[in-house]
Design an enzyme around this catalytic site. Structure first.
Site, PDB file in Angstrom:
ATOM      1  CG  PHE A 264      40.387  34.678   1.623  1.00 14.24           C
ATOM      2  CD1 PHE A 264      39.339  35.429   0.755  1.00 14.24           C
ATOM      3  CD2 PHE A 264      41.458  33.897   0.878  1.00 14.24           C
ATOM      4  CE1 PHE A 264      39.165  34.996  -0.497  1.00 14.24           C
ATOM      5  CE2 PHE A 264      41.099  33.639  -0.435  1.00 14.24           C
ATOM      6  CZ  PHE A 264      40.107  34.281  -1.142  1.00 14.24           C
TER       7      PHE A 264
ATOM      8  CB  CYS B 281      34.006  27.308   6.872  1.00 11.01           C
ATOM      9  SG  CYS B 281      33.789  27.885   5.626  1.00 11.01           S
TER      10      CYS B 281
END
Length: 403
Positions: free
Chosen positions: A267, A358
């Site tokens: 990612f 996150c």
């Protein structure tokens, strides 16, 4: 437990920002050490400060401006520790990073017409009502300086009913602006866009009329410099919220992977961590075609040993045999986490892993999978890029246990 004459003490701040008293009551806008009576009267304690912004607490951009720095840091650590406990995990939680006020370099604001006025700002907490922003203590000065001029532009473009979104990002050439939900038809609207972009010295101005951002003003190719490497920046692209937060995540990744020479960056986005690791051999996988193309061209221009792979890691995660080739990996997924990729990591012989997250909840879920595969969670470092919000990011280090 009975309440004393001066009320019950707030012990900690819960995930959504409410203070929690010793008897379990959730009380909005309280800080640890405040006292709450049975009637709901609040006496401020030593950790309750005066919020700096006139829009607090109505504006949803911040939820915790009433906390001092000590209790805000504790909130970040508690969020991570609480998520880990739900999966039977615990580890050393390091001192959190806090980005300073007025450091947010990207944000999405909302606009709506109210009579003859254009309201522009964040929405109210738990509401779609737009707060008409007159000051902001989280945006960089460059972004906030555009708020008032944008009202004038939107007055010419915003339909009588409906609302628009305004995405602002600081890039190398200035500010990149994407308008969505506006109507650009006719010479007057086109002239308004051009005049605004020229006058405000924008890096780029795009309009999204439902088919993606279309540049209407871009005098020079737009880039964002990541660890000294200029990378093409796509309209509406993802960027870490603050420069300070980006540096904190890079430092954590460097500490987690150690001296590893061959690293998988999963990612990878535009390459924030890829370029932050310097001149190592790196495999970078990313599903966004624009982002990985920009990463590849920037790495080639800088002469770095980066293999950029356009790959959807949700549909096709790296297998355990592929991961076995690397000395370390970095996993930096969206909020949903990376359950499938975590499972293949657990089955691999990979010796070191840095996980950037996150969302503490999905991180903890994935961490449990990884630890079940023989890894040890060495430490977690909370990162508060979204200052005064309940949004918590983190970096974590895993090492495979011997034997």
């Amino acid at each position: 437990m009975s309440l004393g004459d001066d009320g019950e003490c707030v012990r900690f701040v819960a995930a959504r920002g409410d203070g929690v008293t010793g008897d379990g009551r959730h009380v909005p806008l309280t800080a640890p050490g405040d006292r709450v009576t049975a009637d709901g009267d609040i006496t401020r304690g030593p950790h309750h400060v005066t919020p700096p912004c006139r829009h607090f607490p109505e504006c949803g951009g911040c939820q915790l401006q009433h906390l001092d720095e000590e209790s805000y840091r504790r909130f970040l650590c508690d969020r991570v520790a609480g998520a880990l406990r739900q999966h039977g995990l615990e580890t050393a939680i390091e001192q959190p990073h806090l980005s300073p006020p007025r450091s947010r370099r990207r944000a999405t604001l909302h606009a709506e017409r109210q009579g003859k006025r254009i309201r522009l700002g964040f929405t109210e907490s738990r509401s779609h009502q737009v707060i008409d922003m007159r000051e902001c203590h989280i945006l960089t000065p460059d972004l906030f300086a555009l708020v008032a001029p944008l009202r004038g532009l939107l007055d010419a473009l915003l339909p009588k009913k409906g609302r628009a979104d305004v995405q602002l990002t600081c890039v190398d050439q200035g500010v990149d602006v994407v308008l969505a939900g506006v109507s650009v038809a006719g010479l007057r609207s086109l002239e308004a866009l051009t005049t605004f972009a020229e006058r405000q010295k924008l890096a780029r101005l795009c309009v999204d009329e439902g088919l993606g951002p279309e540049p209407r003003w871009e005098p020079r190719p737009v880039t964002i410099t990541l660890s000294g490497v200029p990378v093409p920046f796509p309209a509406g692209g993802f960027l870490q919220a603050t420069c300070e937060g980006e540096a904190a995540l890079i430092a954590a990744a460097q500490a987690a992977v150690g001296q590893a020479g061959t690293i998988a960056d999963l990612f990878a986005g535009l390459g924030t961590l890829t370029f932050g690791l310097g001149r190592r051999r790196i495999y970078a996988a990313e599903a966004s075609r624009e982002a990985i193309a920009g990463l590849k061209s920037a790495a080639d221009a800088a002469g770095l040993q980066v293999f950029a792979d356009h790959r959807d890691l949700y549909r096709r995660p790296l297998g355990s045999s592929e991961l076995d080739r690397f000395d370390a990996a970095i996993l930096d997924p969206p909020r949903a986490g990376a359950r499938e990729q975590a499972a293949t990591i657990a089955r691999s012989t990979l010796p070191r892993l840095c996980y950037i997250s996150c969302n503490p909840n999905t991180f903890a879920r994935d961490a449990a999978i990884i630890c079940e595969g023989g890894f040890r969670l060495e430490w977690v470092r909370p990162v508060g890029q979204f200052r005064w919000s309940t949004h918590v990011e983190l970096a974590a280090c895993f090492t495979r246990q011997s034997g």
